[in-house]
Design an enzyme around this catalytic site. Structure first.
Site, PDB file in Angstrom:
ATOM      1  N   TYR A 136      45.250  15.612  40.892  1.00  0.00           N
ATOM      2  CA  TYR A 136      45.305  17.532  41.240  1.00  0.00           C
ATOM      3  C   TYR A 136      44.231  18.161  41.440  1.00  0.00           C
ATOM      4  CZ  TYR A 136      47.266  22.379  39.271  1.00  0.00           C
ATOM      5  OH  TYR A 136      47.189  24.026  40.421  1.00  0.00           O
ATOM      6  N   ASP A 231      36.265  16.030  42.529  1.00  0.00           N
ATOM      7  CA  ASP A 231      36.412  17.253  41.994  1.00  0.00           C
ATOM      8  C   ASP A 231      36.194  16.688  40.397  1.00  0.00           C
ATOM      9  OD1 ASP A 231      38.089  19.385  40.862  1.00  0.00           O
ATOM     10  OD2 ASP A 231      40.025  18.381  41.706  1.00  0.00           O
ATOM     11  N   LYS A 259      37.443  25.179  34.528  1.00  0.00           N
ATOM     12  CA  LYS A 259      37.422  24.931  33.360  1.00  0.00           C
ATOM     13  C   LYS A 259      36.034  24.997  32.464  1.00  0.00           C
ATOM     14  CE  LYS A 259      41.310  21.716  34.177  1.00  0.00           C
ATOM     15  NZ  LYS A 259      42.208  22.890  34.049  1.00  0.00           N
TER      16      LYS A 259
END
Length: 425
Positions: A136, A231, A259
């Protein structure tokens, strides 16, 4: 179901902000959180193992973040320009992140990965991005192609998990099996001169890289003039202060963050090589390789102040040994509970992350995870939720924070044992 939950279903699709897919009768509306405890509008307490999908690495309402935000808000919430707070944060990131020669802020990990893809395409003059099946990378075409594929097409053909992605967008994303360097090399060789970048979650959901895989990607992409993008939305500041780059000892060309960096406040970052990031300099407007990159709230001083406070806490001695000890305790405890309950499953993860795959074989990529008892997995996660463990039943991982204690892990393990006995037979 509470009246607040009824109201939520009336205005939100599926009654949630997305992805939770809770049955209607389990829907709750949260009112507050402190440490690892969250309370709903009915006053019910849950022990949180989602932690804002990993964004609240210090714990809910951490005093250092509350104080940093309290001091910053009266000075102005947003200027859409460099502030003393965003400059301080940027300098801290350049010191922490091995690949960061330049960086720019945006507001989320989704934006960051999309910008990283654009930068790679502009820099190389090529259109295609290689991703790994099941990864993702945010709610963009790179992130949603083959996120949860069902048809398991022949590599490198991608399958859109989300409608609304154009056929051209799908075609520009080539899909490879994670942990398979040979297959990835074959895809890159077959499309030599077409691929701009390989993007990878260094820790793929909760599946660790096999020895040599990430280093092999680095060598392979360098040979072919392809950019390597890490990522680090999940791994950044979680596996080590310098992220997966520090932890695995592999330096990408670009890295994206979100995050945990913001301590619960919205933030995104693209960092990397100066010659790539300098394509977004506005004085290059009109050049063929100029990339537009601007964000109204990226690097806003409130988020930046929260991030600076978060990094200060993460730099404290003992932080990462503590996070890793918690993760090791949770994973070892899950292994023991599964064994004692006679359930065959694989416990995955690293650092303060854990996941269970109900499979009797080693899990090294999406397809070996897909070949599992997913019905039992959902029953297990919903059973934990019913027993007071707040989590995302669609998620591939459990998140730990510095606010978790050994007692919280004992609580989860007791709920896991009860769920396996009563809901998963």
């Amino acid at each position: 179901m509470s009246s607040a939950a009824d109201r939520s279903w009336a205005v939100f699709p599926a009654g949630s902000p997305g992805e939770y897919n809770l049955p209607r009768e389990l829907t709750v509306v949260l009112a507050r959180g402190e440490g690892v405890t969250v309370w709903d509008t009915e006053g019910r307490a849950f022990t949180d193992f989602t932690m804002g999908w990993g964004s609240v690495i210090l714990g809910h309402a951490h005093p250092a973040i509350v104080e940093a935000v309290r001091r910053r808000v009266p000075l102005g919430s947003n200027f859409a320009y460099v502030t003393d707070a965003s400059l301080e944060l940027a300098e801290a990131l350049v010191r922490a992140v091995p690949c960061a020669e330049r960086l720019r802020f945006c507001a989320s990990g989704t934006e960051a990965t999309a910008y990283a893809g654009q930068l790679a395409r502009a820099y190389t003059g090529r259109s295609r991005i290689v991703k790994f099946e099941g990864a993702y990378h945010g709610a963009n075409e790179i992130g949603t192609v083959s996120l949860f594929p069902r048809r398991l097409l022949a590599f490198p053909q991608g399958e859109p998990t989300s409608a609304g992605v154009t056929p051209a967008g799908v075609a520009d994303v080539l899909v490879a099996p994670y942990n398979d360097l040979r297959a990835t090399a074959a895809i890159l060789a077959a499309r030599r001169g077409e691929v701009a970048a390989v993007i990878v979650e260094p820790l793929h959901r909760c599946t660790p890289p096999q020895p040599g895989f990430l280093a092999g990607l680095r060598e392979l992409t360098s040979e072919l003039g392809v950019l390597l993008i890490f990522d680090e939305t999940v791994t950044g500041f979680r596996l080590a202060y310098g992220g997966a780059q520090e932890y695995y000892g592999v330096r990408p060309d670009l890295a994206t963050y979100g995050k945990a960096l913001g301590g619960g406040y919205p933030i995104g970052v693209v960092a990397g090589r100066a010659d790539v990031l300098d394509l977004i300099r506005e004085d290059r407007l009109g050049e063929d390789r100029y990339v537009w990159f601007a964000s109204s709230i990226g690097g806003n001083p409130v988020s930046a102040a929260a991030a600076v406070a978060t990094l200060a806490e993460l730099r404290r001695p003992g932080t990462y040994p503590r996070l890793f000890a918690l993760g090791e305790s949770l994973r070892a405890g899950l292994v023991t509970v599964l064994k004692e309950e006679g359930v065959t499953a694989q416990v995955q993860g690293d650092g303060p992350l854990a996941a269970i795959v109900f499979a009797d074989h080693e899990v090294v990529d999406y397809r070996t995870a897909f070949d599992s008892d997913r019905t039992r997995a959902r029953a297990f996660l919903l059973g934990l939720f019913r027993r007071g463990i707040f989590l995302n039943p669609m998620s591939t991982k459990l998140y730990l924070s510095l606010a978790h204690t050994d007692a919280d892990i004992v609580e989860l393990l007791a709920a896991a044992r009860a769920t396996l006995r009563e809901d998963c037979r």
